[in-house]
Enzyme design. Structure first.
Site, PDB file in Angstrom:
ATOM      1  N   VAL A 106     -71.301 -24.820 -19.851  1.00 25.62           N
ATOM      2  CA  VAL A 106     -73.047 -25.267 -20.455  1.00 25.62           C
ATOM      3  C   VAL A 106     -72.747 -26.347 -21.499  1.00 25.62           C
ATOM      4  O   VAL A 106     -71.543 -26.415 -21.910  1.00 25.62           O
ATOM      5  CB  VAL A 106     -73.638 -23.412 -21.826  1.00 25.62           C
ATOM      6  CG1 VAL A 106     -74.354 -24.345 -22.592  1.00 25.62           C
ATOM      7  CG2 VAL A 106     -72.752 -22.724 -21.254  1.00 25.62           C
ATOM      8  N   CYS A 107     -73.380 -27.764 -21.190  1.00 24.10           N
ATOM      9  CA  CYS A 107     -73.520 -28.460 -21.883  1.00 24.10           C
ATOM     10  C   CYS A 107     -72.490 -29.509 -21.136  1.00 24.10           C
ATOM     11  O   CYS A 107     -71.628 -29.691 -19.882  1.00 24.10           O
ATOM     12  CB  CYS A 107     -73.362 -28.670 -23.607  1.00 24.10           C
ATOM     13  SG  CYS A 107     -74.844 -30.348 -23.744  1.00 24.10           S
ATOM     14  N   SER A 108     -71.540 -30.014 -22.336  1.00 29.20           N
ATOM     15  CA  SER A 108     -70.109 -30.933 -21.985  1.00 29.20           C
ATOM     16  C   SER A 108     -69.213 -30.199 -21.965  1.00 29.20           C
ATOM     17  O   SER A 108     -67.802 -30.332 -21.223  1.00 29.20           O
ATOM     18  CB  SER A 108     -69.752 -31.556 -23.382  1.00 29.20           C
ATOM     19  OG  SER A 108     -69.606 -30.408 -24.394  1.00 29.20           O
TER      20      SER A 108
END
Length: 324
Positions: A106-108
């Site tokens: 998720v994301c970074s």
């Protein structure tokens, strides 16, 4: 199989992204006939971890818990794009993929998968603000910054924050069917599927480069976006031949006159959709697209969504206009 889910935490994890994974996979909704997962939060760096918000999380589960998971999810965290990761964490992720499990970021969190070599040769995504840095750090990854998530079979990556919800519901839909995904989405009060990608959320003003010979023409183009323009007309405005003008324009802006003009028109349309109550037909005229249909076509090509859907996203459903 999606029975056993483990969330891998690193220091300074972001609580919201962790919460998304707990909400989708960690709650017991068996009273509604929904699937229940063997769910665990796993620490990669000691029994107590700091979160980005300043509080700590403790868990009894260590890395050995990952060896039984069908899905290992890695939420976002601070400084993920710059830091190094423990080799035992990367080994655990590689072993999971080798035995047929799936991994998700998720994301970074995508940086953790990249450090394990799991993005090499695969399409992937992350938050649009991190996409260029992800591509630089892992040049063999095929980064797609405009999408909400990418499913490459065993490796799933999602964009910023709420896009993690989209990816989680996608996995539920795959494993248990649309009814289960829709029911969980209703409980979370979120759409089970969102149109478009993250292109509509990206702030992309055109770069103001030094334009020695076409600068005045650019200003004129910005002030007359509602008018038809040809290279011949623009060249005359700049007192050059069309061929010379096109070459100088490419050299000084990094793009063609048509693409520059199109991007400016889309940017203006976005601004008007966000800030005005004008109809899509009126906005199409003001931005040089002429008709709502032409504006819609270019909007979908550039942003992956329609003008009215964009307006709903940034102004709410009361801002709907009759022309789409």
């Amino acid at each position: 199989m999606l029975k056993n889910v483990a969330v891998l935490l690193l220091d300074e994890v972001h609580p919201f992204e962790l919460g998304v994974l707990c909400e989708v996979f960690g709650l017991d909704r068996s009273d509604e006939g929904l699937p229940v997962h063997d769910f665990a939060v796993v620490s990669a760096e000691g029994p107590a971890l700091r979160t980005h918000a300043g509080f700590t999380i403790s868990t009894p589960h260590g890395l050995d818990r990952l060896d039984e998971a069908d899905l290992i999810a890695v939420p976002a965290g601070s400084h993920f794009r710059d830091r190094e990761y423990p080799e035992e964490v990367l080994d655990a992720l590689r072993r999971a993929v080798d035995r047929g499990a799936r991994v998700m970021s998720v994301c970074s969190g995508a940086y953790v998968l990249g450090a394990a070599g799991l993005l090499d040769g695969r399409r992937c995504t992350t938050h649009w603000r991190h996409a260029e840095a992800l591509a630089r750090r892992f040049p063999r990854a095929v980064v797609q910054p405009d999408v909400l998530y990418v499913d490459e079979g065993q490796v799933i990556t999602s964009a910023g924050t709420a896009a993690g919800i989209d990816a989680c519901l996608h996995l539920v839909r795959q494993a248990y069917g649309p009814d289960a995904a829709n029911a969980i989405a209703r409980r979370m009060v979120v759409p089970p599927h969102r149109d478009g990608g993250q292109a509509q959320y990206i702030e992309r003003p055109l770069p103001r480069t030094r334009c020695d010979t076409v600068g005045e023409t650019l200003v004129w183009m910005e002030r007359h976006l509602d008018q038809e323009m040809t290279v011949e007309q623009l060249a005359a405005q700049a007192h050059m031949s069309p061929r010379t003008f096109a070459r100088r324009f490419q050299q000084e802006t990094g793009t063609t006159p048509y693409r520059w003009l199109l991007r400016q028109r889309v940017l203006l349309a976005q601004h008007l959709l966000e800030t005005s109550d004008e109809t899509v037909d009126t906005i199409a005229g003001r931005t040089g697209f002429g008709t709502a249909a032409a504006l819609r076509h270019q909007f979908v090509r550039s942003l992956g969504t329609t003008p009215n859907a964009y307006r709903r996203t940034f102004r709410g459903p009361t801002a709907m206009t009759p022309a789409a």
